[in-house]
Motif scaffolding. Structure first.
Motif, mmCIF file in Angstrom:
data_model
loop_
_atom_site.group_PDB
_atom_site.id
_atom_site.type_symbol
_atom_site.label_atom_id
_atom_site.label_comp_id
_atom_site.label_asym_id
_atom_site.label_seq_id
_atom_site.Cartn_x
_atom_site.Cartn_y
_atom_site.Cartn_z
ATOM 1 N N THR A 130 -0.128 0.228 -10.822
ATOM 2 C CA THR A 130 -1.395 0.901 -10.534
ATOM 3 C C THR A 130 -2.587 -0.014 -10.826
ATOM 4 O OG1 THR A 130 -1.382 1.989 -12.696
ATOM 5 C CG2 THR A 130 -0.508 3.236 -10.844
ATOM 6 N N THR A 131 -2.467 -0.846 -11.850
ATOM 7 C CA THR A 131 -3.543 -1.768 -12.190
ATOM 8 C C THR A 131 -3.631 -2.921 -11.185
ATOM 9 O OG1 THR A 131 -3.320 -1.257 -14.539
ATOM 10 C CG2 THR A 131 -4.434 -3.317 -13.972
ATOM 11 N N LYS A 132 -2.505 -3.529 -10.896
ATOM 12 C CA LYS A 132 -2.490 -4.728 -10.051
ATOM 13 C C LYS A 132 -2.749 -4.422 -8.577
ATOM 14 C CE LYS A 132 0.275 -8.849 -9.204
ATOM 15 N NZ LYS A 132 1.474 -9.599 -9.597
ATOM 16 N N TYR A 133 -2.169 -3.325 -8.072
ATOM 17 C CA TYR A 133 -2.247 -3.041 -6.635
ATOM 18 C C TYR A 133 -3.084 -1.805 -6.304
ATOM 19 C CZ TYR A 133 1.805 -6.089 -6.960
ATOM 20 O OH TYR A 133 2.658 -7.128 -7.250
ATOM 21 N N ARG A 134 -3.519 -1.072 -7.324
ATOM 22 C CA ARG A 134 -4.220 0.196 -7.124
ATOM 23 C C ARG A 134 -3.398 1.146 -6.242
ATOM 24 N NH1 ARG A 134 -9.013 -0.236 -9.519
ATOM 25 N NH2 ARG A 134 -10.056 -2.231 -9.600
ATOM 26 N N ALA A 135 -2.104 1.108 -6.443
ATOM 27 C CA ALA A 135 -1.169 1.958 -5.698
ATOM 28 C C ALA A 135 -0.781 3.160 -6.555
ATOM 29 C CB ALA A 135 0.081 1.168 -5.329
ATOM 30 N N ASP A 136 -0.455 4.260 -5.906
ATOM 31 C CA ASP A 136 0.046 5.432 -6.616
ATOM 32 C C ASP A 136 1.480 5.172 -7.039
ATOM 33 O OD1 ASP A 136 -2.298 6.873 -6.180
ATOM 34 O OD2 ASP A 136 -1.575 7.677 -4.280
ATOM 35 N N GLY A 192 0.769 -1.235 0.000
ATOM 36 C CA GLY A 192 0.000 0.000 0.000
ATOM 37 C C GLY A 192 0.798 1.282 0.000
ATOM 38 N N ARG A 199 2.963 4.473 -1.481
ATOM 39 C CA ARG A 199 2.995 5.326 -2.667
ATOM 40 C C ARG A 199 4.421 5.291 -3.205
ATOM 41 N NH1 ARG A 199 0.487 8.081 1.375
ATOM 42 N NH2 ARG A 199 2.368 9.287 1.727
#
Length: 92
Positions: free
Chosen positions: A50-56, A29, A31
């Motif tokens: 960003t796609t796999k983890y929805r992380a910045d 999680g 950034r």
């Protein structure tokens, strides 16, 4: 500061151990600011993260092996400040 959500600047993030480290930290999680010479490869890594983890994941295409690249990264940090709690330097 929430230790599970700090920002990390990873150099050498366009492949290999730097990319793997980016995946590990994104999964937790954090950034990320991803730095390396290859903007195309950095964009690929950032897109996957960003796609796999929805992380910045911010792309910083700078050659940190040259003084100009270090200065450019420092300048970007001044104009787009972020709270960085960790810096990872991948050197081989």
């Amino acid at each position: 500061m929430d230790a599970a959500k700090f920002s990390v600047l990873i150099t050498g993030a366009s492949g290999g151990i730097g990319e793997a480290f980016a995946h590990l930290l994104a999964a937790e999680g954090h950034r990320l600011a991803l730095a390396a010479r290859s903007e195309g490869e950095l964009s690929r890594v950032a897109g996957v993260i960003t796609t796999k983890y929805r992380a910045d994941a911010v792309v910083a295409p700078f050659d940190l092996g040259k003084a100009e690249g270090v200065a450019a990264l420092a300048g970007a940090r001044r104009t787009q400040p972020c709270e960085t709690a960790c810096l990872s330097r991948m050197v081989w």
